[in-house]
Scaffold this active site. Sequence first.
Site, PDB file in Angstrom:
ATOM      1  N   HIS A 241      -5.612  -1.438  -4.042  1.00 14.09           N
ATOM      2  CA  HIS A 241      -4.346  -1.077  -3.401  1.00 14.09           C
ATOM      3  C   HIS A 241      -3.883  -2.116  -2.378  1.00 14.09           C
ATOM      4  O   HIS A 241      -2.791  -2.023  -1.831  1.00 14.09           O
ATOM      5  CB  HIS A 241      -4.512   0.292  -2.737  1.00 14.09           C
ATOM      6  CG  HIS A 241      -3.238   1.001  -2.488  1.00 14.09           C
ATOM      7  ND1 HIS A 241      -2.834   1.414  -1.246  1.00 14.09           N
ATOM      8  CD2 HIS A 241      -2.252   1.380  -3.340  1.00 14.09           C
ATOM      9  CE1 HIS A 241      -1.667   2.013  -1.329  1.00 14.09           C
ATOM     10  NE2 HIS A 241      -1.284   2.008  -2.589  1.00 14.09           N
ATOM     11  N   HIS A 469       8.008   3.428   1.883  1.00 11.77           N
ATOM     12  CA  HIS A 469       6.806   3.049   1.163  1.00 11.77           C
ATOM     13  C   HIS A 469       5.860   2.334   2.117  1.00 11.77           C
ATOM     14  O   HIS A 469       4.719   2.042   1.795  1.00 11.77           O
ATOM     15  CB  HIS A 469       7.149   2.142  -0.024  1.00 11.77           C
ATOM     16  CG  HIS A 469       6.004   1.927  -0.953  1.00 11.77           C
ATOM     17  ND1 HIS A 469       5.252   0.768  -0.947  1.00 11.77           N
ATOM     18  CD2 HIS A 469       5.463   2.717  -1.899  1.00 11.77           C
ATOM     19  CE1 HIS A 469       4.302   0.853  -1.865  1.00 11.77           C
ATOM     20  NE2 HIS A 469       4.400   2.034  -2.446  1.00 11.77           N
TER      21      HIS A 469
END
Length: 543
Positions: A241, A469
């Site tokens: 990630h 985000h």
Amino acid sequence: MSQDSQHGKWTISSISLEVKPEPAKPSVMSLLIGSEARQSAAMNQMNPVKYETSPSLAGKRKKEASDGSGWALSDSEDDADDGDVKGRIDLPKKAPLSPQKKKPKVENERPPSPHGRLYYIEEPDDFFESSIPCLNDTYRFYLNKVTGLDRKYNSGALHIRGEEGLALLFTSMSSIFQQFNYCFDIAWMVKQYPPEFRDRPVLIVHGDKREAKARLLQQAQPFPHVRFCQAKLDIAFGTHHTKMMLLWYEEGFRVIILTSNLIRADWYQKTQGMWMSPLFPRLPKGSSTTAGESPTFFKRDLLEYLMAYRASELEEWIQRIKEHDLSETRVYLIGSTPGRYVGSDMERWGHLRLRKLLHEHTQPIPGGERWPVIGQFSSIGSMGVDKTKWLSGEFQRTLTTLGKSSHCSDPPLHLLYPSVEDVRTSLEGYPAGGSLPYSIQTAQKQLWLHSYFHRWKADTTGRSHAMPHIKTYMRVSPDFTKLAWFLVTSSNLSKAAWGALEKNNTQVMVRSYELGVLYVPSAFVRTQQKQKSFIFVGVSAFG
């Protein structure tokens, strides 16, 4: 002391920070913002879902959502929903249309927005021409540019492309550069570079396996200069990630740690953030192995993070970093790498790493129990049947650490997450929910979490309708005018990202790769007078 940043004035003593959370009670979870499996969902964002409904859908969905204040949820696996799951919305099922009623496909049609179709045209000609940000400011924190905003809100913000975006950093590239990320659209990524640099070697560091890996390799077939390094993910439900760029020049190299995937959908109508390093020059030949270290030990920690990949593809670049001077860095690196750690290694990664840094480099504050912790993220994982299982019993203890005080205060914890109404009225409309994954199965098991939720607001930077985000965590004063510390990171609210204690707290288990940078006042003020807070108007997008 004060410094002008691209988002306001930063002063080492007090802060103007508009982060006053607006409480909102979640309604019945009747509106589900869905997500596909990770990589197929990413493909949906590269080729947006083509809806056959009219803008009246927004009104219909609002009616179905009752009061419209429910929290955005998705159908993703309980422990696998930590990543940037990119997907579409699961709209109500309808009877199939007869063949003669089907509308013809419209190529490259984008999903409808309640703000009108103007928001989905290509970026205007002047989108990349707003004021050039100062790439040498002290704090080096930037928001992304957002289409559909008044020009003033994009002043000082950065985009990946354009003469005044990150692309300007590519124009003197001397060799390969590395892209660490979760989702990739390789053709789009290459197109962002100036034409004369689109054939420069690129190393993509990813975590895809099996079918997802095959799709990624297929994307790269037209680009022979693109190579790959697969991150090892040995623990179930872990993801790669981390979002980082390493850019190499004749004069040195630069590190960019950001929150955006390398896909188009992440760079235009979402709120994102990034930290950009100074240009790190080469050390003189014959320098010692400890030369070029920063007061925050950024060089040591970056090397340790890269070595944790155990990847031969990175060995050359690890050696190159050792030959450079990173002494100008003023932030601390906080990473996560998959594994189970014991002893002193428990404090190398995840939230225990954050706890250690806050313990060593911040100071107790009078009345600190009234200084709330604010967490803001785009995904939520499984945390147990009640708050004591992980959130308050483990993670909150880390977030409330201030210096070496033995007193453990219990300040408020505010968690910022968009509601269904926030998503519905966003620039993207309901499709924005594809980047806000929260499994309905998980949510139903932790309804207690809703008491922590607050609405997303970003009026100061014009981004209230640009869904977040970005992931940020901070400790602020009761009047929201001062910051004790601030963190921008790829880590969402989950045990997979931050790690969880096991075996009677003698071991910590981390599933995913993550990376972020921590700001503390002591790293920016090197005087005998100890400072306790600092101005950070630049984060006023998170309120």
